[in-house]
Design a protein around this motif. Sequence first.
Motif, PDB file in Angstrom:
ATOM      1  N   HIS A 108       0.834  -1.325   0.039  1.00  0.00           N
ATOM      2  CA  HIS A 108       0.104   0.073  -0.233  1.00  0.00           C
ATOM      3  C   HIS A 108       0.835   1.216  -0.162  1.00  0.00           C
ATOM      4  N   HIS A 109       0.704   2.262  -0.690  1.00  0.00           N
ATOM      5  CA  HIS A 109       1.233   3.427  -1.067  1.00  0.00           C
ATOM      6  C   HIS A 109       1.484   4.052   0.420  1.00  0.00           C
ATOM      7  N   LEU A 110       0.632   4.057   1.339  1.00  0.00           N
ATOM      8  CA  LEU A 110       0.868   4.549   2.626  1.00  0.00           C
ATOM      9  C   LEU A 110       1.735   3.990   3.430  1.00  0.00           C
ATOM     10  N   VAL A 111       2.195   2.696   3.173  1.00  0.00           N
ATOM     11  CA  VAL A 111       3.143   2.061   3.849  1.00  0.00           C
ATOM     12  C   VAL A 111       4.496   1.964   3.199  1.00  0.00           C
ATOM     13  N   CYS A 112       4.466   1.822   1.922  1.00  0.00           N
ATOM     14  CA  CYS A 112       5.894   1.715   1.388  1.00  0.00           C
ATOM     15  C   CYS A 112       6.050   3.032   0.570  1.00  0.00           C
ATOM     16  N   GLY A 113       5.286   4.051   0.128  1.00  0.00           N
ATOM     17  CA  GLY A 113       5.436   5.081  -0.284  1.00  0.00           C
ATOM     18  C   GLY A 113       5.466   5.227  -1.891  1.00  0.00           C
ATOM     19  N   ASP A 114       5.145   4.121  -2.541  1.00  0.00           N
ATOM     20  CA  ASP A 114       5.048   3.940  -3.965  1.00  0.00           C
ATOM     21  C   ASP A 114       3.636   3.731  -4.283  1.00  0.00           C
ATOM     22  N   PRO A 115       3.106   4.726  -5.100  1.00  0.00           N
ATOM     23  CA  PRO A 115       1.741   4.604  -5.481  1.00  0.00           C
ATOM     24  C   PRO A 115       1.680   3.553  -6.757  1.00  0.00           C
ATOM     25  N   ASP A 116       2.784   2.958  -7.187  1.00  0.00           N
ATOM     26  CA  ASP A 116       2.640   2.189  -8.254  1.00  0.00           C
ATOM     27  C   ASP A 116       2.805   0.768  -7.758  1.00  0.00           C
ATOM     28  N   ALA A 117       3.217   0.603  -6.640  1.00  0.00           N
ATOM     29  CA  ALA A 117       3.133  -0.555  -5.925  1.00  0.00           C
ATOM     30  C   ALA A 117       1.984  -1.757  -6.393  1.00  0.00           C
ATOM     31  N   VAL A 118       0.808  -1.079  -6.137  1.00  0.00           N
ATOM     32  CA  VAL A 118      -0.199  -2.021  -6.272  1.00  0.00           C
ATOM     33  C   VAL A 118      -0.515  -2.477  -7.505  1.00  0.00           C
ATOM     34  N   HIS A 119       0.150  -2.076  -8.697  1.00  0.00           N
ATOM     35  CA  HIS A 119       0.252  -2.460 -10.013  1.00  0.00           C
ATOM     36  C   HIS A 119       1.331  -3.249 -10.210  1.00  0.00           C
ATOM     37  N   ALA A 120       2.519  -3.199  -9.591  1.00  0.00           N
ATOM     38  CA  ALA A 120       3.803  -4.058  -9.574  1.00  0.00           C
ATOM     39  C   ALA A 120       3.353  -5.390  -9.136  1.00  0.00           C
ATOM     40  N   GLU A 121       2.636  -5.488  -7.682  1.00  0.00           N
ATOM     41  CA  GLU A 121       2.303  -6.628  -7.216  1.00  0.00           C
ATOM     42  C   GLU A 121       0.954  -7.263  -7.822  1.00  0.00           C
ATOM     43  N   ARG A 122       0.609  -6.697  -8.758  1.00  0.00           N
ATOM     44  CA  ARG A 122      -0.589  -7.336  -9.748  1.00  0.00           C
ATOM     45  C   ARG A 122      -1.848  -7.495  -8.921  1.00  0.00           C
ATOM     46  N   ILE A 123      -1.879  -6.566  -7.777  1.00  0.00           N
ATOM     47  CA  ILE A 123      -3.239  -6.545  -7.046  1.00  0.00           C
ATOM     48  C   ILE A 123      -4.193  -5.611  -8.091  1.00  0.00           C
ATOM     49  N   SER A 124      -4.006  -4.679  -8.807  1.00  0.00           N
ATOM     50  CA  SER A 124      -4.901  -4.105  -9.648  1.00  0.00           C
ATOM     51  C   SER A 124      -4.853  -5.119 -11.007  1.00  0.00           C
ATOM     52  N   GLN A 125      -5.765  -4.707 -11.853  1.00  0.00           N
ATOM     53  CA  GLN A 125      -5.959  -5.309 -12.955  1.00  0.00           C
ATOM     54  C   GLN A 125      -5.345  -4.254 -14.336  1.00  0.00           C
ATOM     55  N   ALA A 126      -4.423  -3.408 -13.825  1.00  0.00           N
ATOM     56  CA  ALA A 126      -4.024  -2.567 -14.985  1.00  0.00           C
ATOM     57  C   ALA A 126      -3.465  -3.098 -16.022  1.00  0.00           C
ATOM     58  N   GLY A 127      -3.827  -2.893 -17.253  1.00  0.00           N
ATOM     59  CA  GLY A 127      -3.188  -3.609 -18.268  1.00  0.00           C
ATOM     60  C   GLY A 127      -4.096  -4.678 -18.933  1.00  0.00           C
ATOM     61  N   ARG A 128      -4.914  -5.216 -17.924  1.00  0.00           N
ATOM     62  CA  ARG A 128      -5.845  -6.568 -18.054  1.00  0.00           C
ATOM     63  C   ARG A 128      -6.980  -6.409 -18.144  1.00  0.00           C
ATOM     64  N   MET A 129      -7.459  -5.126 -18.229  1.00  0.00           N
ATOM     65  CA  MET A 129      -9.140  -4.700 -18.175  1.00  0.00           C
ATOM     66  C   MET A 129      -9.387  -4.531 -19.324  1.00  0.00           C
ATOM     67  N   ILE A 130     -10.800  -4.463 -19.730  1.00  0.00           N
ATOM     68  CA  ILE A 130     -11.426  -4.280 -21.152  1.00  0.00           C
ATOM     69  C   ILE A 130     -12.415  -3.154 -21.060  1.00  0.00           C
ATOM     70  N   ALA A 131     -12.379  -2.332 -21.822  1.00  0.00           N
ATOM     71  CA  ALA A 131     -13.452  -1.169 -22.073  1.00  0.00           C
ATOM     72  C   ALA A 131     -15.005  -1.701 -21.852  1.00  0.00           C
ATOM     73  N   GLU A 132     -15.675  -1.114 -21.070  1.00  0.00           N
ATOM     74  CA  GLU A 132     -17.368  -1.274 -20.863  1.00  0.00           C
ATOM     75  C   GLU A 132     -17.899  -1.579 -22.214  1.00  0.00           C
ATOM     76  N   GLY A 133     -17.734  -0.492 -23.062  1.00  0.00           N
ATOM     77  CA  GLY A 133     -18.440  -0.572 -24.185  1.00  0.00           C
ATOM     78  C   GLY A 133     -17.998  -1.449 -25.226  1.00  0.00           C
ATOM     79  N   SER A 134     -16.875  -2.191 -24.890  1.00  0.00           N
ATOM     80  CA  SER A 134     -16.492  -3.260 -26.126  1.00  0.00           C
ATOM     81  C   SER A 134     -16.964  -4.423 -25.597  1.00  0.00           C
ATOM     82  N   VAL A 135     -17.857  -4.802 -24.932  1.00  0.00           N
ATOM     83  CA  VAL A 135     -18.432  -6.159 -24.525  1.00  0.00           C
ATOM     84  C   VAL A 135     -19.820  -6.111 -24.450  1.00  0.00           C
ATOM     85  N   ALA A 136     -20.511  -7.057 -24.996  1.00  0.00           N
ATOM     86  CA  ALA A 136     -22.078  -7.004 -24.849  1.00  0.00           C
ATOM     87  C   ALA A 136     -22.475  -7.410 -23.587  1.00  0.00           C
ATOM     88  N   ASP A 137     -23.509  -6.683 -23.259  1.00  0.00           N
ATOM     89  CA  ASP A 137     -23.955  -7.303 -21.574  1.00  0.00           C
ATOM     90  C   ASP A 137     -24.001  -8.613 -21.413  1.00  0.00           C
TER      91      ASP A 137
END
Length: 149
Positions: A108-137
């Motif tokens: 967490h950035h409040l612990v480690c000081g790095d706001p990108d750590a959440v992405h480096a640890e692959r907690i987020s879906q950064a780069g792995r998400m798809i846009a809402e409008g690109s998929v039929a409901d």
Amino acid sequence: MAAKVEPFWRRKPLTELDASEWESLCDGCGLCCLQKLEDEEDGSVYYTRIACKLLDLESCRCTDYPNRRASVPDCIQLTAADAAQFKWLPPTCSYRLVAEGKDLPLWHHLVCGDPDAVHAERISQAGRMIAEGSVADEDWEDHLIFRAG
């Protein structure tokens, strides 16, 4: 000798956090902004890889946070008063962790000081998400990634 001061999230209940402290708890994972499906039989919530139309797919940040509810009326505003209902949030969510009396993770950035750590640890879906409008409901079930709770 200076006394050790505990971080605000350890010494204050959620209801006593000021707006700045509350907002800083967000770890920037963007998972709460992914589209979800609820099982009608048991109420389980399933996260999809499909991002809200306002979520930046790389940074996992809302592109219009101050005005998001005008564009997305069902956008959920997390508040300390609703902490008991945070079970639908992912188990890594800082709001949920603090509400459950747990500490923030090391990435967490409040612990480690790095706001990108959440992405480096692959907690987020950064780069792995798809846009809402690109998929039929009707195809959202094809993009499930995990069950909350």
